[in-house]
Design a protein around this motif. Structure first.
Motif, PDB file in Angstrom:
ATOM      1  N   CYS A 199       0.855  -1.184   0.000  1.00 39.03           N
ATOM      2  CA  CYS A 199       0.000   0.000   0.000  1.00 39.03           C
ATOM      3  C   CYS A 199       0.896   1.241   0.000  1.00 39.03           C
ATOM      4  N   LYS A 200       0.274   2.421   0.120  1.00 38.30           N
ATOM      5  CA  LYS A 200       1.027   3.674   0.066  1.00 38.30           C
ATOM      6  C   LYS A 200       1.966   3.835   1.260  1.00 38.30           C
ATOM      7  N   ILE A 201       1.497   3.408   2.444  1.00 40.64           N
ATOM      8  CA  ILE A 201       2.305   3.554   3.666  1.00 40.64           C
ATOM      9  C   ILE A 201       3.295   2.398   3.743  1.00 40.64           C
ATOM     10  N   PRO A 202       4.607   2.663   3.797  1.00 37.21           N
ATOM     11  CA  PRO A 202       5.592   1.567   3.822  1.00 37.21           C
ATOM     12  C   PRO A 202       5.642   0.878   5.178  1.00 37.21           C
ATOM     13  N   ARG A 203       6.170  -0.330   5.172  1.00 35.89           N
ATOM     14  CA  ARG A 203       6.394  -1.073   6.420  1.00 35.89           C
ATOM     15  C   ARG A 203       7.735  -0.632   6.993  1.00 35.89           C
ATOM     16  N   ILE A 204       7.752  -0.330   8.293  1.00 38.32           N
ATOM     17  CA  ILE A 204       8.935   0.244   8.929  1.00 38.32           C
ATOM     18  C   ILE A 204       9.633  -0.810   9.778  1.00 38.32           C
ATOM     19  N   GLU A 205      10.945  -0.913   9.589  1.00 41.32           N
ATOM     20  CA  GLU A 205      11.774  -1.772  10.425  1.00 41.32           C
ATOM     21  C   GLU A 205      12.929  -0.953  10.987  1.00 41.32           C
ATOM     22  N   LEU A 206      13.341  -1.267  12.213  1.00 36.66           N
ATOM     23  CA  LEU A 206      14.444  -0.564  12.865  1.00 36.66           C
ATOM     24  C   LEU A 206      15.666  -1.476  12.913  1.00 36.66           C
ATOM     25  N   GLU A 207      16.807  -0.930  12.519  1.00 34.44           N
ATOM     26  CA  GLU A 207      18.067  -1.663  12.527  1.00 34.44           C
ATOM     27  C   GLU A 207      19.056  -0.904  13.411  1.00 34.44           C
ATOM     28  N   GLU A 208      19.587  -1.574  14.425  1.00 37.88           N
ATOM     29  CA  GLU A 208      20.510  -0.900  15.342  1.00 37.88           C
ATOM     30  C   GLU A 208      21.776  -0.477  14.608  1.00 37.88           C
ATOM     31  N   MET A 209      22.173   0.759  14.843  1.00 36.19           N
ATOM     32  CA  MET A 209      23.265   1.341  14.081  1.00 36.19           C
ATOM     33  C   MET A 209      24.473   1.652  14.959  1.00 36.19           C
TER      34      MET A 209
END
Length: 298
Positions: A199-209
């Motif tokens: 859909c228009k809203i992307p799926r968000i994932e967090l990656e430790e930096m």
């Protein structure tokens, strides 16, 4: 007084402005800083760039006892934020974070490093230099305790970066997360990954930096309420002007009241049409019943 035009321009940049420049931070290494403190200062400098200055030479000073050297460096480099790192037997892996007001120390909080993971230890992709972070604070202590509340304000000041008029979705790629639990402050940094979601809203994932720090609060030097209130004072030109005769209802609709003089509807100019033209008899009746031909004969 400046003797050259270059010196004059330099002093004009430092003069008070309605919209101040982005706050710069100076990172100072103490006279007995160890490898851990040095790596912490380097990583925070990498996160804060280009609005930071890293002093690589050791400076023998104690901020809680003598603040003259900090105020000298602040005036020299035009920095209103500072981070001082030191290490000794009584206070190992020590960080002092603070801010200035009129080149004098306003707030200063001492933090102890209990655990540290550097940028190099985390083998993930990094954000580009100068990325504005999103700041998240978790924990009731940031709202209940006065010292933690002031620390939250200080961290926002330190990491917020430049003020921007608008944002784009792809620019939201860096998060700094601060958690206050059981007398400790956990600092974690994440990179935001936007994945496909259908859909228009992307799926968000967090990656430790990285870097990540486990901190504990030690000593504090907070400004008095009067001085803190004075530092928050804004010039009158920046305050929004109150608009008169405007009100809002419960649903958020704006209503405006306009004051006008009494209008003579007889002299109101209407649309010019052939059907609305006045006939000669109507004109003569308005002039007093005398026709223009008779006036000429007279």
């Amino acid at each position: 007084k400046p003797k050259t035009k270059r010196a004059k321009r330099f002093l004009e940049k430092r003069e008070p402005k309605l919209k101040e420049n982005t706050k710069n931070a100076m990172l100072i290494k103490g006279g007995n800083a160890n490898l851990t403190v040095t790596e912490v200062l380097k990583d925070i400098y990498a996160v804060k760039k280009p609005y930071a200055i890293l002093y690589k030479k050791k400076n023998i000073t104690r901020p809680f006892e003598d603040q003259t050297s900090l105020e000298f460096f602040s005036k020299k480099s035009d920095c209103s934020l500072f981070l001082f790192g030191s290490h000794n037997k009584k206070r190992p892996n020590n960080l002092v974070i603070g801010r200035m007001f009129d080149y004098h120390v306003l707030d200063m909080i001492e933090l102890g490093i209990e655990k540290f993971v550097s940028l190099r230890d985390v083998k993930n992709s990094k954000c580009p230099e100068g990325t504005k972070p999103m700041l998240i604070f978790a924990g009731d202590m940031f709202d209940v305790n006065e010292e933690y509340r002031r620390l939250k304000s200080l961290l926002i000041d330190f990491f917020r970066g430049p003020s921007v008029p608008s944002i784009r979705l792809a620019g939201l790629e860096y998060i700094l997360h601060f958690t206050a639990v059981d007398g400790k402050i956990y600092m974690r940094s994440y990179k935001v990954l936007l994945k496909k979601s259908g859909c228009k809203i992307p799926r968000i994932e967090l990656e430790e930096m990285g870097p990540s720090l486990d901190l504990v609060m030690r000593r504090t030097h907070l400004a008095s309420d009067d001085l803190y209130k004075l530092s928050l004072k804004q010039p009158k030109a920046l305050k929004p002007k109150k608009k008169k005769n405007i009100s809002h209802d419960v649903f958020g609709t704006t209503y405006g009241r306009i004051h006008m003089q009494k209008q003579d509807l007889g002299k109101l100019q209407t649309r010019k049409m052939k059907g609305l033209k006045k006939r000669p008899t109507e004109k003569s009746s308005e002039d007093g019943g005398v026709s223009p031909k008779k006036s000429k004969l007279a």
